[in-house]
Every structure is written in C-alpha cells, then in structure tokens.
Motif scaffolding. Structure first.
Motif, PDB file in Angstrom:
ATOM      1  N   LEU A  89       1.433   6.908  -6.573  1.00 52.42           N
ATOM      2  CA  LEU A  89       0.356   7.885  -6.757  1.00 52.42           C
ATOM      3  C   LEU A  89       0.906   9.294  -6.765  1.00 52.42           C
ATOM      4  N   TRP A  90       1.854   9.587  -5.888  1.00 54.90           N
ATOM      5  CA  TRP A  90       2.459  10.926  -5.839  1.00 54.90           C
ATOM      6  C   TRP A  90       3.140  11.248  -7.176  1.00 54.90           C
ATOM      7  N   VAL A  91       3.867  10.282  -7.711  1.00 52.16           N
ATOM      8  CA  VAL A  91       4.537  10.478  -8.997  1.00 52.16           C
ATOM      9  C   VAL A  91       3.512  10.708 -10.106  1.00 52.16           C
ATOM     10  N   ASP A  92       2.463   9.902 -10.101  1.00 51.06           N
ATOM     11  CA  ASP A  92       1.428  10.041 -11.129  1.00 51.06           C
ATOM     12  C   ASP A  92       0.692  11.376 -11.004  1.00 51.06           C
ATOM     13  N   LEU A  93       0.452  11.815  -9.787  1.00 53.42           N
ATOM     14  CA  LEU A  93      -0.222  13.102  -9.577  1.00 53.42           C
ATOM     15  C   LEU A  93       0.588  14.252 -10.153  1.00 53.42           C
ATOM     16  N   LEU A  94       1.876  14.289  -9.842  1.00 56.08           N
ATOM     17  CA  LEU A  94       2.731  15.353 -10.380  1.00 56.08           C
ATOM     18  C   LEU A  94       2.698  15.361 -11.899  1.00 56.08           C
ATOM     19  N   ASP A  95       2.748  14.166 -12.485  1.00 55.70           N
ATOM     20  CA  ASP A  95       2.766  14.059 -13.938  1.00 55.70           C
ATOM     21  C   ASP A  95       1.439  14.485 -14.557  1.00 55.70           C
ATOM     22  N   ARG A  96       0.333  13.943 -14.061  1.00 55.89           N
ATOM     23  CA  ARG A  96      -0.974  14.246 -14.648  1.00 55.89           C
ATOM     24  C   ARG A  96      -1.366  15.705 -14.442  1.00 55.89           C
ATOM     25  N   ALA A  97      -0.944  16.298 -13.314  1.00 55.18           N
ATOM     26  CA  ALA A  97      -1.286  17.693 -13.028  1.00 55.18           C
ATOM     27  C   ALA A  97      -0.287  18.671 -13.622  1.00 55.18           C
ATOM     28  N   LEU A 144     -10.269  11.961  -5.486  1.00 57.79           N
ATOM     29  CA  LEU A 144      -9.879  10.726  -4.803  1.00 57.79           C
ATOM     30  C   LEU A 144     -10.546  10.615  -3.442  1.00 57.79           C
ATOM     31  N   THR A 145     -10.504  11.684  -2.669  1.00 54.28           N
ATOM     32  CA  THR A 145     -11.061  11.625  -1.320  1.00 54.28           C
ATOM     33  C   THR A 145     -12.588  11.576  -1.337  1.00 54.28           C
ATOM     34  N   ALA A 146     -13.189  12.091  -2.417  1.00 53.87           N
ATOM     35  CA  ALA A 146     -14.649  12.027  -2.537  1.00 53.87           C
ATOM     36  C   ALA A 146     -15.117  10.676  -3.062  1.00 53.87           C
ATOM     37  N   GLY A 147     -14.196   9.873  -3.560  1.00 52.63           N
ATOM     38  CA  GLY A 147     -14.556   8.558  -4.065  1.00 52.63           C
ATOM     39  C   GLY A 147     -15.021   8.538  -5.506  1.00 52.63           C
ATOM     40  N   THR A 148     -14.941   9.671  -6.206  1.00 52.43           N
ATOM     41  CA  THR A 148     -15.346   9.708  -7.617  1.00 52.43           C
ATOM     42  C   THR A 148     -14.208   9.317  -8.548  1.00 52.43           C
ATOM     43  N   LEU A 149     -13.024   9.115  -7.974  1.00 53.05           N
ATOM     44  CA  LEU A 149     -11.856   8.696  -8.741  1.00 53.05           C
ATOM     45  C   LEU A 149     -11.093   7.684  -7.893  1.00 53.05           C
ATOM     46  N   GLN A 150     -10.618   6.614  -8.524  1.00 52.00           N
ATOM     47  CA  GLN A 150      -9.871   5.593  -7.816  1.00 52.00           C
ATOM     48  C   GLN A 150      -8.361   5.801  -8.005  1.00 52.00           C
ATOM     49  N   VAL A 151      -7.607   5.408  -7.011  1.00 50.18           N
ATOM     50  CA  VAL A 151      -6.153   5.555  -7.069  1.00 50.18           C
ATOM     51  C   VAL A 151      -5.610   4.926  -8.349  1.00 50.18           C
ATOM     52  N   GLU A 152      -6.138   3.770  -8.713  1.00 48.26           N
ATOM     53  CA  GLU A 152      -5.649   3.052  -9.878  1.00 48.26           C
ATOM     54  C   GLU A 152      -5.942   3.765 -11.195  1.00 48.26           C
ATOM     55  N   GLU A 153      -6.822   4.768 -11.171  1.00 46.50           N
ATOM     56  CA  GLU A 153      -7.197   5.473 -12.402  1.00 46.50           C
ATOM     57  C   GLU A 153      -6.337   6.695 -12.673  1.00 46.50           C
ATOM     58  N   VAL A 154      -5.576   7.148 -11.690  1.00 49.15           N
ATOM     59  CA  VAL A 154      -4.882   8.432 -11.821  1.00 49.15           C
ATOM     60  C   VAL A 154      -3.857   8.405 -12.948  1.00 49.15           C
ATOM     61  N   ALA A 155      -3.082   7.329 -13.056  1.00 49.84           N
ATOM     62  CA  ALA A 155      -2.036   7.268 -14.084  1.00 49.84           C
ATOM     63  C   ALA A 155      -2.605   7.388 -15.495  1.00 49.84           C
ATOM     64  N   GLY A 156      -3.859   7.034 -15.691  1.00 49.64           N
ATOM     65  CA  GLY A 156      -4.467   7.083 -17.013  1.00 49.64           C
ATOM     66  C   GLY A 156      -5.236   8.355 -17.309  1.00 49.64           C
ATOM     67  N   LEU A 157      -5.200   9.319 -16.398  1.00 47.73           N
ATOM     68  CA  LEU A 157      -5.928  10.569 -16.627  1.00 47.73           C
ATOM     69  C   LEU A 157      -5.273  11.395 -17.728  1.00 47.73           C
ATOM     70  N   PRO A 158      -6.058  12.197 -18.443  1.00 48.03           N
ATOM     71  CA  PRO A 158      -5.469  13.136 -19.407  1.00 48.03           C
ATOM     72  C   PRO A 158      -4.848  14.324 -18.673  1.00 48.03           C
ATOM     73  N   MET A 194       0.829  -1.199   0.000  1.00 53.77           N
ATOM     74  CA  MET A 194       0.000   0.000   0.000  1.00 53.77           C
ATOM     75  C   MET A 194       0.871   1.259   0.000  1.00 53.77           C
ATOM     76  N   LEU A 195       1.938   1.257   0.790  1.00 52.06           N
ATOM     77  CA  LEU A 195       2.836   2.409   0.822  1.00 52.06           C
ATOM     78  C   LEU A 195       3.490   2.615  -0.535  1.00 52.06           C
ATOM     79  N   ASP A 196       3.865   1.511  -1.191  1.00 53.43           N
ATOM     80  CA  ASP A 196       4.432   1.611  -2.545  1.00 53.43           C
ATOM     81  C   ASP A 196       3.413   2.213  -3.509  1.00 53.43           C
ATOM     82  N   GLN A 197       2.161   1.793  -3.374  1.00 54.27           N
ATOM     83  CA  GLN A 197       1.113   2.295  -4.268  1.00 54.27           C
ATOM     84  C   GLN A 197       0.943   3.801  -4.121  1.00 54.27           C
ATOM     85  N   PHE A 198       1.015   4.304  -2.904  1.00 51.95           N
ATOM     86  CA  PHE A 198       0.817   5.739  -2.699  1.00 51.95           C
ATOM     87  C   PHE A 198       2.070   6.541  -3.054  1.00 51.95           C
TER      88      PHE A 198
END
Length: 361
Positions: free
Chosen positions: A313-321, A335-349, A306-310
C-alpha cells in the motif's frame, strides 16, 4: 532596492493544474497535520535570526500552503472566545500574519491584503498611505507599524508570510517587496513559491534580484527528509486501519478455532513499537473474550500477509500520489473514512483525475 518593470509572459510548461480553484482553507485547517520537514528548518533559523528573509521553494503539492496555514491561521482554542494558532511550535515570541497569493496582484492589492492581515491579527486598522501607487517604502512602513503592535502585545518579533509568490504575476508588484537587509528590526519575511522552472518567464530572476540575500531553501519530491516525512505520516495515519484488519483476522481465527502458528517475530513490528504494543493489547482483550487462548503471546505469523499488504500500500500510495503530500494525504483520508478500500489504491488514476475520484467518493 527596486527593480524595473518587466514583461511577464506565462510559461507554457508550468504546472497550473492546481490553480484552477482556490484551496479549501477550512478543510485544510480542520485536517491540519504539522509538516515538520518544513517547520523544523524554519525554527532553527528563528533561533538565530531576529530579522531577515526565509524563502522556501518546492514543487506543487509538497505542503507549502499547509505549512503557512499552520503559522498564520487561527481556530477556536480551549477557552471560549479565544482563538489560537493552529501550529504553536514555531516560536513562542512571534506573532504572525500572512497572505496566500491566489492570482496576479497589483502593488495596491498586495498592500491592501497585508493591511487586512494586520487588522485580522491585531484588531487595528493600519493608517492609509498618501493615495499614490504604493512603493517599497510604504511596505516597509506597514511592516514596522505591525511590528509595533507585536511589542505592545508582549511579543518580540513579527513573521510575515507571502505564500505562492510565483502567482503574483506582476514585475511592478515584485518591485515593492523589501530586500532582506532593509526589513525593520524584529521582522522576518517568509516567502514560499514553486521552483524557478515553474514561474512565469523572467519573474523568478526579478524576484531574486529584488529581495536579495536571506536564506533560500529548496526541497523536492525526492529529498530524503521529505520522503521520511511522508512515510512517518503514512504510518501514523494508517495504524488504526491496520489494527482493525488485524483484529478482524485474529477474531476470525479464534471464533472458528482454526489452526494458526503461534508466536513469531517480524522486524516491521519490532521497528514500530506503537503498532506492536497496540496489537499486543488488542490480542490480550481478545483472549479475555476467548479464554481458551489465554496466556498465548500475540501470534505474529498470521499477520505477515497483512503487513505485506500494507507495505505494498505504501508503494502504491507514493506512485498514485506522484509523491505529492496533498494527494497522498487525500488517499489516506479516504481509506480511513472507509470510502476507499486498500485493494483499490493501485488502480487509482493520477493527478486531477485522482482528485476528482476522491472528491466523488
């Protein structure tokens, strides 16, 4: 000091994607997070400056408008009918007014917006001018009058913010801005804008010559202090989601009586005592529910994945944003509202498509 009118031509390389619609100030205020990486340097200047000019320059999405909202916006306080500043940690002896430049402003429109800001803050109307086209002297008189209202209400200084100066779009309007040395006593002028490369041709140079002096601060996406802020914001906002995932995983282990490696250490928890202590408390509550595991310390090894996954997630967030605070914070909210899953972030535009995707969700 004044500067002559100049021809202003739009720069075709400038980023105008965020100018298609005005910011949603109500949403911005409701979700306000104090941008300490911008606020702290201004506070340090205010400790030694009674009057002067502070010009913050940074690319779009870095938090400049959020910063100004914290200074000038008001929301209901604890006492009924009392409004208070969103961010009260700028300086206790300062009253603040300001405007957000949404598009080209004539000199008359700029002065009118400043007058409206004075009325909104102090509940008094500023005396009208002669009726002629406003001049720099009119702006200085307006600021001096506003400063008088500050002193009558127990304050000492007036902070006047003009956010998004590059959008002002008119050399004649720039020409009525006061120079740093000409500001009335007890008045600090805060300007925010994009870097010089994102201004209409010639306008940045005209503005620099006009306002003269003061303190300019440039901040970019790659600045260490900005990246540290993003990382701290990510950690603070994402902890509840990490805890919920950890609890779900540990609960599954205990419910199924699965074998797991006990104990262990991980520097990521050692370096985040807030998360570590919260997980210890969560684990204690779980062992109260499943007493056969009572007395066992928090098992860290089962949480490594789980720690590896997050971390990823930090790397993917910087990239996608694209390292933009506004886009990164929008992803985290989803993510915190539950409308987006952690596993979906890397695939965001990215860019406008990202904002459209998050808006739809």
């Amino acid at each position: 000091m004044t500067s002559p009118a100049l021809e202003v031509r739009a720069d075709p390389t400038a980023d105008t994607t965020t100018d298609l619609a005005p910011p949603d100030f109500a949403a911005l205020d409701a979700a306000y997070v104090s941008p300490t990486y911008l606020r702290t340097p201004l506070r340090e200047v205010l400790l030694t400056t009674d009057r002067g000019l502070y010009w913050l320059r940074g690319p779009t999405g870095i938090g400049k408008t959020l910063f100004v909202r914290g200074i000038i916006a008001r929301r209901p306080g604890r006492s009924p009918g009392v409004l208070e500043g969103i961010d009260s940690t700028i300086s206790s002896d300062i009253r603040a007014i300001g405007i957000h430049v949404q598009g080209a402003l004539t000199p008359r429109a700029l002065v009118a917006e400043l007058k409206d800001a004075v009325t909104a803050e102090f509940g008094v109307a500023v005396a009208e001018g002669s009726g002629a086209e406003p001049t720099q002297a009119d702006v200085l008189a307006l600021l001096a009058a506003a400063r008088e209202h500050v002193t009558t209400t127990g304050g000492k200084r007036l902070l006047v913010a003009i956010d998004g100066l590059e959008r002002i779009g008119d050399g004649n309007t720039i020409a009525i801005l006061p120079a740093a040395a000409e500001l009335p006593p007890g008045v600090v002028l805060l300007l925010t804008s994009r870097p010089a490369s994102d201004w209409p041709q010639g306008l940045f140079e005209a503005t620099t010559a006009q306002v003269g002096g003061g303190i300019a601060r440039d901040i970019g996406y790659e600045d260490a202090v900005y990246t540290d802020m993003l990382r701290g914001y990510f950690k603070n906002q994402i902890r509840p989601l990490m805890r919920s995932r950890a609890i779900a995983h540990l609960t599954h282990l205990l419910e199924t009586k699965a074998a797991f490696e006990r104990g262990g250490r991980d520097n990521r928890l050692t370096n985040d005592p807030v998360l570590r202590d919260a997980l210890k408390d969560d684990w204690k509550k779980l062992t109260n529910k499943y007493p056969r595991y009572s007395g066992i310390q928090l098992p860290v090894v089962p949480l490594v994945d789980m720690l590896d996954q997050f971390d990823q997630l930090w790397v993917d967030l910087l990239d996608r944003a694209d390292r933009r605070f506004d886009d990164l914070s929008a992803i985290i909210r989803a993510l915190t509202a539950g409308t987006l899953q952690v596993e979906e972030v890397a695939g965001l535009p990215k860019g406008p498509e990202l904002r459209a995707r998050l808006g739809a969700s």
